[in-house]
Design a protein around this motif. Structure first.
Motif, PDB file in Angstrom:
ATOM      1  N   ILE A   1       8.210 -13.510  -3.166  1.00  0.00           N
ATOM      2  CA  ILE A   1       8.177 -14.396  -4.342  1.00  0.00           C
ATOM      3  C   ILE A   1       9.473 -13.653  -5.311  1.00  0.00           C
ATOM      4  CG2 ILE A   1       6.709 -14.921  -6.417  1.00  0.00           C
ATOM      5  CD1 ILE A   1       4.329 -14.786  -4.694  1.00  0.00           C
TER       6      ILE A   1
ATOM      7  N   SER B   1       0.756  -0.975  -0.070  1.00  0.00           N
ATOM      8  CA  SER B   1       0.082   0.129  -0.048  1.00  0.00           C
ATOM      9  C   SER B   1       0.884   1.206   0.178  1.00  0.00           C
ATOM     10  CB  SER B   1      -0.912  -0.034   1.245  1.00  0.00           C
ATOM     11  OG  SER B   1       0.160   0.414   2.420  1.00  0.00           O
TER      12      SER B   1
ATOM     13  N   GLU C   1       8.300  -3.074  -5.453  1.00  0.00           N
ATOM     14  CA  GLU C   1       7.087  -3.733  -5.442  1.00  0.00           C
ATOM     15  C   GLU C   1       6.980  -4.631  -6.744  1.00  0.00           C
ATOM     16  OE1 GLU C   1       4.394  -4.875  -3.502  1.00  0.00           O
ATOM     17  OE2 GLU C   1       4.023  -5.783  -5.100  1.00  0.00           O
TER      18      GLU C   1
HETATM   19  N1  SAM Z   1       4.921  -2.942   3.098  1.00  0.00           N
HETATM   20  C1  SAM Z   1       3.679  -2.758   2.637  1.00  0.00           C
HETATM   21  C2  SAM Z   1       2.489  -1.733   3.317  1.00  0.00           C
HETATM   22  O1  SAM Z   1       2.872  -1.071   4.269  1.00  0.00           O
HETATM   23  O2  SAM Z   1       1.549  -1.943   2.970  1.00  0.00           O
HETATM   24  C3  SAM Z   1       2.936  -4.361   3.061  1.00  0.00           C
HETATM   25  C4  SAM Z   1       3.604  -5.332   2.347  1.00  0.00           C
HETATM   26  S1  SAM Z   1       2.889  -6.867   1.975  1.00  0.00           S
HETATM   27  C5  SAM Z   1       2.495  -7.607   3.344  1.00  0.00           C
HETATM   28  C6  SAM Z   1       3.908  -7.753   1.038  1.00  0.00           C
HETATM   29  C7  SAM Z   1       4.174  -6.960  -0.186  1.00  0.00           C
HETATM   30  O3  SAM Z   1       5.529  -7.559  -0.824  1.00  0.00           O
HETATM   31  C8  SAM Z   1       3.112  -7.397  -1.382  1.00  0.00           C
HETATM   32  O4  SAM Z   1       2.906  -6.006  -1.861  1.00  0.00           O
HETATM   33  C9  SAM Z   1       4.088  -8.100  -2.287  1.00  0.00           C
HETATM   34  O5  SAM Z   1       3.370  -8.118  -3.675  1.00  0.00           O
HETATM   35  C10 SAM Z   1       5.491  -7.735  -2.258  1.00  0.00           C
HETATM   36  N2  SAM Z   1       6.385  -8.720  -2.716  1.00  0.00           N
HETATM   37  C11 SAM Z   1       6.333 -10.116  -2.585  1.00  0.00           C
HETATM   38  N3  SAM Z   1       7.671 -10.408  -3.295  1.00  0.00           N
HETATM   39  C12 SAM Z   1       8.219  -9.282  -3.635  1.00  0.00           C
HETATM   40  C13 SAM Z   1       9.353  -9.060  -4.460  1.00  0.00           C
HETATM   41  N4  SAM Z   1      10.312 -10.361  -4.759  1.00  0.00           N
HETATM   42  N5  SAM Z   1       9.711  -7.885  -4.699  1.00  0.00           N
HETATM   43  C14 SAM Z   1       9.073  -6.967  -4.506  1.00  0.00           C
HETATM   44  N6  SAM Z   1       7.794  -7.028  -3.923  1.00  0.00           N
HETATM   45  C15 SAM Z   1       7.573  -8.294  -3.464  1.00  0.00           C
END
Ligand code: SAM
Length: 213
Positions: A206, A88, A106
């Motif tokens: 991922i 977000s 992201e």
């Molecule tokens: N920090 C965020 C916030 O304040 O809203 C919450 C993050 S959410 C728990 C985890 C995020 O990590 C997701 O949006 C997901 O798409 C992203 N994500 C997963 N693997 C990733 C990668 N290899 N590189 C970048 N983003 C990644």
């Protein structure tokens, strides 16, 4: 409830009550309007003590978890920070109040665009959102005084440690797909130091140095 009053409750009952005591961190949580980072239909729940959906199978983390990661990062006003997992944009916004510059990566394009828009509307111009696989870090802008990974990894990616400055801190959840341990890795002149900050549950990191999609 008025959002400022809701934030005051959140800070007192969820953060201070659980040991978050860095005055700069607490001030950032009072300042950043958390409700602007969630979708309209969830705004009434924005300050609750749990994560919320942001779409695409992803979440904005629980306020306490964002605070614990932020405080554990030991942010300083001149720091350059890398966040992996913009989601977000809320964690990046909090960090932007505490540090000089924040790069945030992201992998989901729609989330990156939405976070960029929210951060711009709020005037948090020291956050730079990048689209890509953050499990590889962002070597171009490094080294970093701090790196925070907001998704769970199967192991600590060495490439992230290598992008830390000396005395830099990496905060990362490491473990299985469903349960992880929050770790702080500090890069020192002699090597690295590792500490455990307790259990946690995050969506998957991922990518090349994370889980398969
Ligand atoms: N920090 C965020 C916030 O304040 O809203 C919450 C993050 S959410 C728990 C985890 C995020 O990590 C997701 O949006 C997901 O798409 C992203 N994500 C997963 N693997 C990733 C990668 N290899 N590189 C970048 N983003 C990644």
């Amino acid at each position: 409830m008025d959002p400022l009053i809701a934030r005051r409750h959140m800070v007192k009952e969820q953060l201070e009550a659980r040991g978050i005591d860095d005055p700069r961190v607490l001030a950032a949580f009072l300042e950043v309007p958390r409700h602007k980072f969630v979708e309209e239909y969830l705004k009434y729940k924005a300050h609750e003590d749990y994560p919320l959906s942001i779409g695409y199978g992803q979440t904005i983390s629980q306020p306490y978890m964002v605070a614990l990661m932020t405080q554990s990062l030991r942010p300083e006003p001149e720091d350059k920070i890398l966040e992996i997992g913009t989601g977000s944009g809320y964690q990046a916004a909090i960090l932007s109040r505490l540090c000089r510059v924040v790069y945030s990566v992201e992998r989901i394009s729609a989330l990156a665009s939405r976070a960029r828009k929210t951060l711009d509307e709020l005037g948090y111009y020291n956050v730079h959102v990048r689209l890509g696989d953050g499990s590889q870090g962002l070597s171009k802008e490094g080294p970093y005084d701090g790196i925070v990974v907001t998704a769970g990894a199967p192991h600590v990616p060495g490439i992230l440690v290598s992008q830390l400055a000396v005395n830099g801190r990496l905060i990362i959840p490491v473990g299985s797909e469903t349960l992880q341990e929050l770790k702080r890795i500090t890069r020192t002149k002699e090597g690295v130091q590792e500490e455990s900050l307790g259990g946690c549950r995050f969506v998957k990191l991922i990518g090349k140095n994370g889980w398969d999609s």
